[in-house]
Design a protein around this motif. Structure first.
Motif, mmCIF file in Angstrom:
data_model
loop_
_atom_site.group_PDB
_atom_site.id
_atom_site.type_symbol
_atom_site.label_atom_id
_atom_site.label_comp_id
_atom_site.label_asym_id
_atom_site.label_seq_id
_atom_site.Cartn_x
_atom_site.Cartn_y
_atom_site.Cartn_z
ATOM 1 N N ALA A 1 0.834 -1.208 0.000
ATOM 2 C CA ALA A 1 0.000 0.000 0.000
ATOM 3 C C ALA A 1 0.866 1.254 0.000
ATOM 4 O O ALA A 1 0.579 2.223 -0.716
ATOM 5 N N LEU A 2 1.934 1.251 0.774
ATOM 6 C CA LEU A 2 2.837 2.401 0.791
ATOM 7 C C LEU A 2 3.531 2.575 -0.558
ATOM 8 O O LEU A 2 3.711 3.700 -1.034
ATOM 9 N N ARG B 1 -6.705 8.785 -0.683
ATOM 10 C CA ARG B 1 -7.011 7.819 0.363
ATOM 11 C C ARG B 1 -6.732 6.428 -0.186
ATOM 12 O O ARG B 1 -6.903 6.179 -1.365
ATOM 13 N N THR B 2 -6.322 5.511 0.681
ATOM 14 C CA THR B 2 -6.064 4.139 0.258
ATOM 15 C C THR B 2 -7.131 3.227 0.835
ATOM 16 O O THR B 2 -7.402 3.254 2.032
ATOM 17 N N TYR B 3 -7.722 2.442 -0.040
ATOM 18 C CA TYR B 3 -8.743 1.470 0.372
ATOM 19 C C TYR B 3 -8.098 0.093 0.509
ATOM 20 O O TYR B 3 -7.347 -0.344 -0.359
ATOM 21 N N LEU B 4 -8.413 -0.603 1.604
ATOM 22 C CA LEU B 4 -7.956 -1.968 1.857
ATOM 23 C C LEU B 4 -9.166 -2.832 2.152
ATOM 24 O O LEU B 4 -9.935 -2.504 3.059
ATOM 25 N N ILE C 1 -6.041 -3.564 -2.677
ATOM 26 C CA ILE C 1 -5.473 -2.274 -2.294
ATOM 27 C C ILE C 1 -5.715 -1.330 -3.455
ATOM 28 O O ILE C 1 -5.295 -1.603 -4.585
ATOM 29 N N ALA C 2 -6.432 -0.248 -3.173
ATOM 30 C CA ALA C 2 -6.778 0.687 -4.242
ATOM 31 C C ALA C 2 -6.551 2.112 -3.754
ATOM 32 O O ALA C 2 -6.935 2.467 -2.642
ATOM 33 N N ALA C 3 -5.927 2.902 -4.616
ATOM 34 C CA ALA C 3 -5.641 4.303 -4.299
ATOM 35 C C ALA C 3 -6.712 5.188 -4.932
ATOM 36 O O ALA C 3 -6.880 5.180 -6.151
ATOM 37 N N LEU C 4 -7.420 5.913 -4.106
ATOM 38 C CA LEU C 4 -8.406 6.865 -4.612
ATOM 39 C C LEU C 4 -7.666 8.118 -5.056
ATOM 40 O O LEU C 4 -6.984 8.762 -4.252
#
Length: 166
Positions: free
Chosen positions: A92-93, A103-106, A122-125
């Motif tokens: 994620a990092l 924001r990062t979604y997990l 893991i998705a980066a908004l």
């Protein structure tokens, strides 16, 4: 989403049918099956992370144990759970260092009826996405998936691997 994200329709029915009747897609990726050409961003021998083929957000990545484990809590010892969560955090990092991210979604998704192999999404908004198009809306392939070339995927995977190495 935002003007810079090009989306294409996604065939949810075909995906659902394949998920329920086909072989485990994560096991196929782990074994490097030719019909699963996902870009691997992390592999420590026990866990694997790869770019999602049907990404709804830029850089969408999946993390999974390489062993076919199906339940997010019951099938892992506490040490195994903590180990995979360390990988989720590292990936994620690296994702946040590789794509613009508000924001990062997990999430851990899947079902005994399909996509049973334990995995985390893991998705980066991206910044600037209107609130109404965030959260579950942003994650749902039904709202379209990102169109990208294999060269673009390879470049992003390389960027993430580089971020993981630093």
């Amino acid at each position: 989403m935002t003007g810079s994200i090009k989306r294409v329709p996604f065939d949810v029915e075909s995906y659902s049918r394949r998920s329920r009747t086909g072989p485990c897609f994560i096991c196929a990726i782990v074994s490097r099956a030719p019909d699963q050409p996902e870009e691997i961003v992390y592999d420590d021998g026990e866990h694997i992370a790869f770019l999602a083929r049907f990404a709804s957000l830029p850089g969408y990545v999946l993390v999974a144990p390489k062993a076919h484990i199906e339940h997010v809590v019951r099938d892992l010892t506490e040490d195994q759970f903590v180990a995979v969560m360390r990988v989720v955090r590292r990936v994620a990092l690296a994702l946040e260092a590789s794509v613009p991210c508000e924001r990062t979604y997990l999430l851990s998704l899947g079902s005994q009826q399909g996509n049973a192999h334990l995995h985390w999404h893991i998705a980066a908004l991206p910044p600037g996405v209107p609130y109404e198009q965030q959260q579950y809306h942003a994650l749902m392939a039904e709202n379209g998936i990102i169109e990208h070339t294999s060269e673009e995927a390879a470049a992003l995977a390389a960027k993430m691997r580089n971020a993981l190495d630093t």
